[in-house]
Scaffold this active site. Sequence first.
Site: not given
Length: 285
Positions: A53, A97, A120
Amino acid sequence: MVQILNGKLAADHLAEEFCETIQLLKKQKKIVPTLAVILVGDSAASQLYVRRKQEKAESLGVEVQLYKLPSNTTQMVLHKLIRKLNKAFDVHGILLQLPLPPHLSRVDALYQINPLKDVDGLTPENIGLFNLNTPRFIPCTPQGCLYLIHLWRKNISGLTALVVGRSPLVGTPMAKLLLNHDATVIQAHTHTKDLGALCKLADIVVVAVGKPKLIQGDWIKPGACVIDVGINSGGTDRPVGDVDFEAVSRVAGAISPVPGGVGPLTIMFLMSNIIRAAQLSSVPS
Ligand code: NAD
Protein backbone atom coordinates in the site's frame (compact mmCIF):
# COMPACT_ATOMS: atom_id res chain seq x y z
CA MET A 1 -13.64 -18.07 -24.70
CA VAL A 2 -13.51 -16.96 -21.07
CA GLN A 3 -12.74 -13.27 -20.44
CA ILE A 4 -9.87 -12.90 -17.97
CA LEU A 5 -10.58 -9.88 -15.76
CA ASN A 6 -7.12 -8.39 -15.46
CA GLY A 7 -6.98 -6.32 -12.27
CA LYS A 8 -3.37 -5.33 -12.76
CA LEU A 9 -4.10 -3.69 -16.13
CA ALA A 10 -7.21 -1.99 -14.77
CA ALA A 11 -5.23 -0.70 -11.77
CA ASP A 12 -2.52 0.74 -14.04
CA HIS A 13 -5.20 2.56 -15.99
CA LEU A 14 -6.74 4.00 -12.79
CA ALA A 15 -3.29 4.99 -11.52
CA GLU A 16 -2.88 7.47 -14.39
CA GLU A 17 -6.21 9.08 -13.60
CA PHE A 18 -5.52 9.27 -9.85
CA CYS A 19 -2.04 10.70 -10.40
CA GLU A 20 -3.54 13.61 -12.30
CA THR A 21 -6.15 14.28 -9.59
CA ILE A 22 -3.45 14.24 -6.92
CA GLN A 23 -1.30 16.69 -8.90
CA LEU A 24 -4.29 19.02 -9.22
CA LEU A 25 -4.99 18.83 -5.48
CA LYS A 26 -1.37 19.76 -4.79
CA LYS A 27 -1.29 22.58 -7.31
CA GLN A 28 -4.70 24.15 -6.89
CA LYS A 29 -5.51 23.49 -3.23
CA LYS A 30 -2.01 23.05 -1.79
CA ILE A 31 -3.12 19.71 -0.32
CA VAL A 32 -0.75 16.74 -0.21
CA PRO A 33 -3.03 13.73 0.34
CA THR A 34 -1.63 11.94 3.38
CA LEU A 35 -2.40 8.52 4.77
CA ALA A 36 -1.51 7.40 8.29
CA VAL A 37 -1.12 3.62 8.54
CA ILE A 38 -1.17 1.93 11.95
CA LEU A 39 0.44 -1.48 12.08
CA VAL A 40 0.27 -3.36 15.39
CA GLY A 41 2.50 -6.38 15.88
CA ASP A 42 4.88 -8.19 13.56
CA SER A 43 2.72 -10.37 11.29
CA ALA A 44 4.72 -10.95 8.10
CA ALA A 45 1.55 -10.90 5.95
CA SER A 46 0.40 -7.56 7.41
CA GLN A 47 3.86 -6.07 6.93
CA LEU A 48 3.78 -7.15 3.28
CA TYR A 49 0.29 -5.68 2.70
CA VAL A 50 1.33 -2.39 4.34
CA ARG A 51 4.50 -2.23 2.24
CA ARG A 52 2.47 -2.73 -0.95
CA LYS A 53 0.00 0.00 0.00
CA GLN A 54 2.82 2.36 0.94
CA GLU A 55 4.71 1.77 -2.33
CA LYS A 56 1.60 2.30 -4.45
CA ALA A 57 0.59 5.42 -2.50
CA GLU A 58 4.02 7.00 -2.79
CA SER A 59 4.23 6.19 -6.50
CA LEU A 60 1.05 8.22 -7.01
CA GLY A 61 2.19 11.17 -4.87
CA VAL A 62 0.32 10.28 -1.66
CA GLU A 63 2.36 10.79 1.48
CA VAL A 64 2.39 7.92 3.98
CA GLN A 65 3.05 8.14 7.72
CA LEU A 66 3.67 4.67 9.14
CA TYR A 67 3.04 4.06 12.86
CA LYS A 68 4.40 0.70 13.98
CA LEU A 69 3.26 -0.42 17.41
CA PRO A 70 4.58 -3.47 19.29
CA SER A 71 2.36 -6.57 19.57
CA ASN A 72 1.82 -5.96 23.32
CA THR A 73 0.27 -2.53 22.70
CA THR A 74 -2.75 -1.87 24.90
CA GLN A 75 -6.17 -0.81 23.63
CA MET A 76 -5.71 2.52 25.43
CA VAL A 77 -2.42 3.30 23.68
CA LEU A 78 -3.91 2.38 20.32
CA HIS A 79 -6.93 4.64 20.91
CA LYS A 80 -4.67 7.48 22.01
CA LEU A 81 -2.73 7.29 18.74
CA ILE A 82 -5.94 7.19 16.69
CA ARG A 83 -7.30 10.24 18.53
CA LYS A 84 -4.04 12.10 17.89
CA LEU A 85 -4.27 11.29 14.16
CA ASN A 86 -7.94 12.31 14.13
CA LYS A 87 -6.85 15.81 15.13
CA ALA A 88 -3.78 16.08 12.89
CA PHE A 89 -4.46 18.59 10.09
CA ASP A 90 -1.83 17.03 7.85
CA VAL A 91 -3.45 13.55 7.96
CA HIS A 92 -6.42 12.95 5.65
CA GLY A 93 -6.87 9.19 5.93
CA ILE A 94 -6.29 6.69 8.75
CA LEU A 95 -5.86 3.00 8.01
CA LEU A 96 -5.72 0.48 10.81
CA GLN A 97 -4.11 -2.65 9.35
CA LEU A 98 -6.14 -5.75 10.25
CA PRO A 99 -6.12 -8.24 11.84
CA LEU A 100 -5.02 -6.88 15.21
CA PRO A 101 -3.31 -9.10 17.80
CA PRO A 102 -5.99 -11.19 19.57
CA HIS A 103 -5.98 -9.19 22.84
CA LEU A 104 -7.13 -6.02 21.00
CA SER A 105 -10.69 -5.22 19.95
CA ARG A 106 -10.91 -4.40 16.24
CA VAL A 107 -14.39 -2.94 16.61
CA ASP A 108 -13.51 -0.65 19.54
CA ALA A 109 -10.41 0.62 17.72
CA LEU A 110 -12.16 1.18 14.37
CA TYR A 111 -14.94 3.11 16.09
CA GLN A 112 -12.36 5.63 17.38
CA ILE A 113 -11.48 6.72 13.83
CA ASN A 114 -12.86 10.09 12.67
CA PRO A 115 -15.44 9.06 10.01
CA LEU A 116 -14.11 11.78 7.68
CA LYS A 117 -10.70 10.03 7.74
CA ASP A 118 -12.04 6.45 7.66
CA VAL A 119 -10.69 5.43 4.24
CA ASP A 120 -11.62 1.76 4.79
CA GLY A 121 -15.27 2.73 5.34
CA LEU A 122 -15.58 0.67 8.53
CA THR A 123 -16.87 3.16 11.13
CA PRO A 124 -20.59 2.98 12.07
CA GLU A 125 -21.32 6.35 10.42
CA ASN A 126 -19.79 5.29 7.11
CA ILE A 127 -21.40 1.83 7.21
CA GLY A 128 -24.73 3.58 7.84
CA LEU A 129 -24.28 6.04 4.97
CA PHE A 130 -23.30 3.18 2.65
CA ASN A 131 -26.31 1.11 3.71
CA LEU A 132 -28.58 4.08 2.99
CA ASN A 133 -27.02 4.17 -0.50
CA THR A 134 -25.50 7.62 0.15
CA PRO A 135 -21.89 6.45 0.65
CA ARG A 136 -18.97 8.57 1.80
CA PHE A 137 -16.33 5.81 1.67
CA ILE A 138 -17.11 2.40 0.16
CA PRO A 139 -14.85 -0.46 1.39
CA CYS A 140 -12.02 -0.90 -1.12
CA THR A 141 -12.21 -4.62 -1.97
CA PRO A 142 -15.91 -4.59 -2.92
CA GLN A 143 -15.26 -1.52 -5.08
CA GLY A 144 -12.48 -3.45 -6.84
CA CYS A 145 -14.79 -6.45 -7.40
CA LEU A 146 -17.52 -4.24 -8.85
CA TYR A 147 -15.01 -2.60 -11.18
CA LEU A 148 -14.04 -6.03 -12.52
CA ILE A 149 -17.70 -7.08 -12.88
CA HIS A 150 -18.29 -3.90 -14.91
CA LEU A 151 -15.50 -4.93 -17.31
CA TRP A 152 -17.73 -7.92 -18.07
CA ARG A 153 -21.15 -6.15 -18.06
CA LYS A 154 -21.83 -2.42 -17.65
CA ASN A 155 -25.38 -3.06 -16.51
CA ILE A 156 -26.03 -5.76 -13.91
CA SER A 157 -29.60 -4.75 -13.12
CA GLY A 158 -31.80 -7.81 -12.59
CA LEU A 159 -28.92 -10.31 -12.71
CA THR A 160 -28.65 -12.88 -9.93
CA ALA A 161 -25.50 -12.46 -7.82
CA LEU A 162 -24.16 -14.84 -5.19
CA VAL A 163 -21.72 -13.51 -2.60
CA VAL A 164 -19.92 -16.25 -0.69
CA GLY A 165 -18.75 -14.86 2.66
CA ARG A 166 -20.24 -12.32 5.07
CA SER A 167 -17.27 -10.57 6.68
CA PRO A 168 -17.73 -6.87 7.51
CA LEU A 169 -14.71 -6.06 5.33
CA VAL A 170 -15.64 -7.90 2.12
CA GLY A 171 -18.69 -10.18 1.90
CA THR A 172 -21.30 -7.98 3.58
CA PRO A 173 -20.44 -4.66 1.84
CA MET A 174 -20.09 -6.58 -1.44
CA ALA A 175 -23.64 -7.91 -1.17
CA LYS A 176 -24.93 -4.40 -0.41
CA LEU A 177 -22.98 -2.88 -3.32
CA LEU A 178 -24.47 -5.40 -5.76
CA LEU A 179 -27.93 -4.71 -4.34
CA ASN A 180 -27.34 -0.97 -4.80
CA HIS A 181 -26.63 -1.78 -8.47
CA ASP A 182 -29.98 -3.56 -8.76
CA ALA A 183 -28.71 -7.14 -8.79
CA THR A 184 -30.76 -9.80 -7.01
CA VAL A 185 -28.42 -10.91 -4.26
CA ILE A 186 -27.97 -14.19 -2.42
CA GLN A 187 -25.41 -14.28 0.40
CA ALA A 188 -23.81 -17.54 1.52
CA HIS A 189 -21.77 -18.24 4.66
CA THR A 190 -20.57 -21.10 6.85
CA HIS A 191 -24.13 -22.21 7.68
CA THR A 192 -25.30 -22.26 4.05
CA LYS A 193 -26.52 -25.61 2.78
CA ASP A 194 -25.72 -26.77 -0.75
CA LEU A 195 -23.47 -23.95 -1.95
CA GLY A 196 -23.14 -25.70 -5.32
CA ALA A 197 -26.89 -25.44 -6.01
CA LEU A 198 -26.85 -21.69 -5.18
CA CYS A 199 -23.83 -21.14 -7.45
CA LYS A 200 -25.73 -22.69 -10.34
CA LEU A 201 -28.39 -19.97 -10.03
CA ALA A 202 -25.94 -17.07 -10.20
CA ASP A 203 -24.96 -14.87 -13.16
CA ILE A 204 -22.31 -13.32 -10.89
CA VAL A 205 -20.38 -15.18 -8.17
CA VAL A 206 -18.10 -13.26 -5.77
CA VAL A 207 -16.13 -15.49 -3.42
CA ALA A 208 -14.46 -14.12 -0.26
CA VAL A 209 -13.88 -17.07 2.03
CA GLY A 210 -10.22 -18.02 2.38
CA LYS A 211 -10.49 -21.70 1.33
CA PRO A 212 -8.43 -22.80 -1.66
CA LYS A 213 -10.43 -24.07 -4.65
CA LEU A 214 -13.75 -24.07 -2.74
CA ILE A 215 -15.71 -23.16 -5.89
CA GLN A 216 -15.78 -25.97 -8.44
CA GLY A 217 -16.23 -25.95 -12.20
CA ASP A 218 -19.46 -27.95 -12.30
CA TRP A 219 -21.12 -25.50 -9.84
CA ILE A 220 -20.95 -22.59 -12.31
CA LYS A 221 -23.75 -21.44 -14.59
CA PRO A 222 -22.35 -21.33 -18.15
CA GLY A 223 -21.28 -17.80 -19.06
CA ALA A 224 -21.32 -16.49 -15.45
CA CYS A 225 -18.87 -13.91 -14.11
CA VAL A 226 -16.71 -15.26 -11.26
CA ILE A 227 -14.74 -12.93 -8.99
CA ASP A 228 -12.19 -14.56 -6.70
CA VAL A 229 -11.24 -12.47 -3.66
CA GLY A 230 -9.50 -15.27 -1.76
CA ILE A 231 -5.78 -15.21 -1.02
CA ASN A 232 -4.50 -18.55 0.25
CA SER A 233 -1.10 -20.04 0.57
CA GLY A 234 -0.59 -22.55 -2.21
CA GLY A 235 2.63 -23.94 -0.80
CA THR A 236 4.70 -21.78 -3.17
CA ASP A 237 5.38 -18.03 -3.41
CA ARG A 238 2.28 -17.71 -5.57
CA PRO A 239 -1.02 -17.42 -3.68
CA VAL A 240 -4.09 -19.36 -4.77
CA GLY A 241 -7.69 -18.17 -4.74
CA ASP A 242 -10.97 -19.63 -3.49
CA VAL A 243 -11.95 -20.74 -7.01
CA ASP A 244 -10.71 -23.74 -8.96
CA PHE A 245 -9.43 -21.46 -11.76
CA GLU A 246 -8.76 -24.16 -14.38
CA ALA A 247 -12.12 -25.91 -14.04
CA VAL A 248 -14.20 -22.73 -13.64
CA SER A 249 -12.51 -21.06 -16.66
CA ARG A 250 -13.90 -23.80 -18.87
CA VAL A 251 -17.50 -22.86 -17.97
CA ALA A 252 -17.52 -19.18 -16.91
CA GLY A 253 -17.93 -16.19 -19.21
CA ALA A 254 -15.46 -14.13 -17.18
CA ILE A 255 -13.11 -14.82 -14.27
CA SER A 256 -10.65 -12.85 -12.16
CA PRO A 257 -7.28 -14.54 -11.57
CA VAL A 258 -5.31 -14.82 -8.33
CA PRO A 259 -2.90 -13.09 -8.21
CA GLY A 260 -3.54 -10.13 -10.53
CA GLY A 261 -7.32 -9.84 -10.12
CA VAL A 262 -8.98 -8.19 -7.13
CA GLY A 263 -5.76 -7.44 -5.19
CA PRO A 264 -4.34 -4.59 -7.32
CA LEU A 265 -7.76 -2.94 -7.48
CA THR A 266 -8.24 -3.10 -3.72
CA ILE A 267 -5.12 -0.95 -3.37
CA MET A 268 -6.26 1.44 -6.11
CA PHE A 269 -9.65 1.99 -4.47
CA LEU A 270 -7.87 2.70 -1.21
CA MET A 271 -6.06 5.45 -3.14
CA SER A 272 -9.39 6.69 -4.45
CA ASN A 273 -10.75 6.89 -0.88
CA ILE A 274 -7.65 8.79 0.26
CA ILE A 275 -8.15 11.30 -2.55
CA ARG A 276 -11.77 11.69 -1.49
CA ALA A 277 -10.74 12.21 2.15
CA ALA A 278 -8.23 14.88 1.09
CA GLN A 279 -10.92 16.59 -1.01
CA LEU A 280 -13.37 16.47 1.92
CA SER A 281 -10.78 18.11 4.19
CA SER A 282 -10.95 21.28 2.11
CA VAL A 283 -14.76 21.51 2.31
CA PRO A 284 -15.79 23.83 5.19
CA SER A 285 -17.94 21.92 7.71
P1 NAD B 1 -13.19 -13.78 6.91
O1 NAD B 1 -12.50 -14.98 7.46
O2 NAD B 1 -13.46 -12.61 7.77
O3 NAD B 1 -14.60 -14.25 6.31
C1 NAD B 1 -14.75 -15.45 5.60
C2 NAD B 1 -16.21 -15.68 5.32
O4 NAD B 1 -16.35 -16.90 4.62
C3 NAD B 1 -17.08 -15.81 6.58
O5 NAD B 1 -18.14 -14.87 6.47
C4 NAD B 1 -17.62 -17.24 6.56
O6 NAD B 1 -18.98 -17.30 6.95
C5 NAD B 1 -17.48 -17.61 5.10
N1 NAD B 1 -17.25 -19.05 4.90
C6 NAD B 1 -16.27 -19.83 5.45
N2 NAD B 1 -16.36 -21.09 4.98
C7 NAD B 1 -17.40 -21.12 4.13
C8 NAD B 1 -18.00 -22.12 3.32
N3 NAD B 1 -17.52 -23.37 3.30
N4 NAD B 1 -19.06 -21.79 2.56
C9 NAD B 1 -19.56 -20.53 2.55
N5 NAD B 1 -19.01 -19.52 3.28
C10 NAD B 1 -17.96 -19.81 4.06
O7 NAD B 1 -12.35 -13.37 5.61
P2 NAD B 1 -12.37 -12.01 4.73
O8 NAD B 1 -11.65 -10.93 5.43
O9 NAD B 1 -13.73 -11.75 4.21
O10 NAD B 1 -11.44 -12.51 3.53
C11 NAD B 1 -11.80 -13.61 2.73
C12 NAD B 1 -10.65 -13.97 1.80
O11 NAD B 1 -10.37 -12.85 0.96
C13 NAD B 1 -9.34 -14.28 2.51
O12 NAD B 1 -8.65 -15.26 1.76
C14 NAD B 1 -8.59 -12.96 2.45
O13 NAD B 1 -7.17 -13.15 2.50
C15 NAD B 1 -9.02 -12.45 1.11
N6 NAD B 1 -8.97 -10.99 0.94
C16 NAD B 1 -8.45 -10.55 -0.21
C17 NAD B 1 -8.42 -9.19 -0.48
C18 NAD B 1 -7.86 -8.71 -1.78
O14 NAD B 1 -7.63 -7.54 -1.93
N7 NAD B 1 -7.69 -9.59 -2.76
C19 NAD B 1 -8.90 -8.29 0.47
C20 NAD B 1 -9.47 -8.78 1.63
C21 NAD B 1 -9.50 -10.15 1.86
